[in-house]
Design an enzyme around this catalytic site. Structure first.
Site, mmCIF file in Angstrom:
data_model
loop_
_atom_site.group_PDB
_atom_site.id
_atom_site.type_symbol
_atom_site.label_atom_id
_atom_site.label_comp_id
_atom_site.label_asym_id
_atom_site.label_seq_id
_atom_site.Cartn_x
_atom_site.Cartn_y
_atom_site.Cartn_z
ATOM 1 N N ASP A 1 11.092 -0.054 32.229
ATOM 2 C CA ASP A 1 11.713 -0.473 30.959
ATOM 3 C C ASP A 1 12.470 0.641 30.254
ATOM 4 O O ASP A 1 13.117 0.390 29.231
ATOM 5 C CB ASP A 1 10.616 -1.024 30.025
ATOM 6 N N HIS B 1 2.287 3.798 32.883
ATOM 7 C CA HIS B 1 2.067 2.588 33.690
ATOM 8 C C HIS B 1 0.629 2.564 34.180
ATOM 9 O O HIS B 1 0.054 3.614 34.502
ATOM 10 C CB HIS B 1 3.021 2.577 34.902
#
Ligand code: SDX
Length: 431
Positions: A366, A308
């Site tokens: 996700d 991320h």
């Protein structure tokens, strides 16, 4: 308001420039470079905006080092366990948790805007049955500006409010109808006696041939998944919505642009890509090969659902999602789901590997979401549309914040030009 007591000094080409510094209520200070080009004739350079604040905002705060996500100051784990999606929508849109009367009115307004104009059905029928639902959502949401003219004037606060409610209310219907169209089943209309998540599940999975009873476990999990995806500061799709709205484009066009950006596998498309990756890996004994591929600079393969831009410790949403995956699959009696087992083993191995630890890579939102959605019966192609349904409130809240700011300007970045300098045209016979 920011604290402006600090300043920074830039020394360039023998001159000194004082730059104002704004100190936020939380997070890093920002150096204000708005006058830099006028004063020093230079641009700053930050492709990917890794060190750039593009706006000020009061909606969502992320502390990447702590792995903290706050919506109007409330932590995501508390909202996921104690609140529900439409209450989180109210919080994001209006800044405070609603009273009992306020949430009742808000839910009534959203519920009574869930139907689509009947003629919008024909947009769906113009697509091939095998069109990706995200392509359908981009098209149909963009087309909303051709049907809801009484909520496209962004200078009118009432029209902004109506457009906000319409988009939050109609996205589940649009996503569900895109799914139904792709499997050749009839569209199912929303019901006003059902909550947001239950309505969505029923529009996706019920058929006229028999009664459909919503499983409360799945409805609660669906609602929590919506909450976990609601907003996330200035991510790529939200920045797309903000940039589109800076030109004065109507909210439906701006959200259609956000859906298009979210589709990418590096962003909202990662949930579909992650499940496809887990299926490709197959069994835990295959994991080491994929770990090595992810570390190989010459191999474009990346662990989808890992890493991320902001979180450098853990993604708090992934933590909640993992708990939810355990609960939902156990309650459905499929706790031994091989894909979940492979995901857990992949997470364990990756987090022990120096490459991932040094680069601070770990599961993001996700990584587990696709496993839950798959267990709920959704095809992989519906994972990102579900992300778009949830993120609509984030896009709209950030859109409202931006156009409500009288100081907002059209977004127009500059560049570091490395092309040819001036040269005259050469006739073809002389080339
Ligand atoms: C979302 O911004 C948001 O908030 C997004 C989101 C939201 O709610 O809106 O949180 C939702 O988009 C989550 C992210 C979903 N995407 C994926 O899971 C796709 C896989 N992840 C990556 O592509 C990547 O991690 C990003 C896109 C998420 C972040 O990319 P960055 O911040 O630009 O980091 P980078 O690509 O510069 O990577 C830094 C290093 C690189 O190695 P070096 O060049 O330094 O040697 O880490 C490596 C990368 O190669 N790396 C990975 C990796 N992610 C980064 N290596 C293997 N597998 C990965 N997944």
């Amino acid at each position: 308001m920011a604290d402006d007591s600090k300043s920074a000094k830039l020394i360039y080409d023998g001159a000194e420039y004082d730059l104002p510094v704004h100190s936020p209520t939380a997070g890093p200070d920002v150096v204000d470079i708005r006058k830099l080009y006028a004063q020093a004739g230079v641009f700053t350079y930050d492709p990917g905006f890794t060190s750039t604040a593009a706006c000020d905002s009061t909606i969502t705060f992320i502390d990447g080092e702590k792995g903290e996500l706050l919506h109007r100051g409330y932590p995501i784990d508390q909202l996921a366990s104690k609140s529900h999606f439409l209450e989180v929508c109210y919080l994001l849109l209006y800044g405070e948790l609603p009273t009992a009367e306020q949430i009742e009115d808000f839910e009534f307004r959203v519920t009574n805007h869930t139907m689509l104009h009947e003629q919008m059905q024909y947009f769906f029928r113009g697509f091939r049955r095998d069109a990706h639902p995200m392509a359908v959502m981009v098209g149909v949401v963009g087309a909303m500006s051709a049907f809801y003219h009484d909520s496209t004037d962004i200078s009118d606060p009432w029209q902004r409010e109506v457009a906000s409610i319409r988009l939050i209310a109609k996205m589940p219907t649009i996503a569900a109808w895109a799914y139904k169209y792709s499997i050749g089943q009839p569209f199912v209309y929303p019901r006003n006696d059902m909550d947001y998540a239950s309505n969505f599940l029923r529009m996706c999975f019920s058929v006229p041939a028999e009664d459909y009873v919503v499983n409360p476990i799945l409805s609660r999990a669906m609602d929590r998944i919506f909450t976990l995806h609601a907003d996330h500061e200035q991510n790529a799709s939200t920045s797309t919505v903000r940039l589109a709205s800076s030109s004065g484009a109507n909210p439906f066009a701006c959200v259609a642009a956000g859906i298009a950006c979210l589709w990418g596998p590096a962003h909202g498309g990662a949930n579909q890509a992650c499940l496809e990756m887990l299926r490709e890996i197959g069994t835990p004994d295959q994991i080491p090969e994929y770990i090595e591929r992810a570390k190989d600079k010459n191999d474009p393969f990346r662990l989808m659902g890992f890493g991320h831009r902001v979180y450098k410790n853990h993604d708090p949403r992934a933590t909640v999602m993992k708990q939810s995956a355990d609960e939902v699959l156990e309650l459905l009696g499929i706790e031994n789901n091989p894909t979940l087992q492979t995901a857990k083993e992949l997470e364990r191995i990756a987090l022990e590997d120096d490459y991932f630890r040094e680069k601070k890579l770990f599961p993001n939102v996700d990584f587990y979401s696709g496993i839950i959605l798959d267990a709920m019966g959704f095809p992989q192609s519906m994972f990102t549309p579900i992300f778009a349904v949830a993120r609509t409130v984030g896009w709209i809240s950030q859109w409202k914040e931006q156009i409500s700011d009288p100081q907002h300007k059209i977004g127009r970045p500059r560049q570091l030009y490395l092309g040819e300098t001036y040269r005259d045209y050469v006739d073809v016979e002389n080339r």
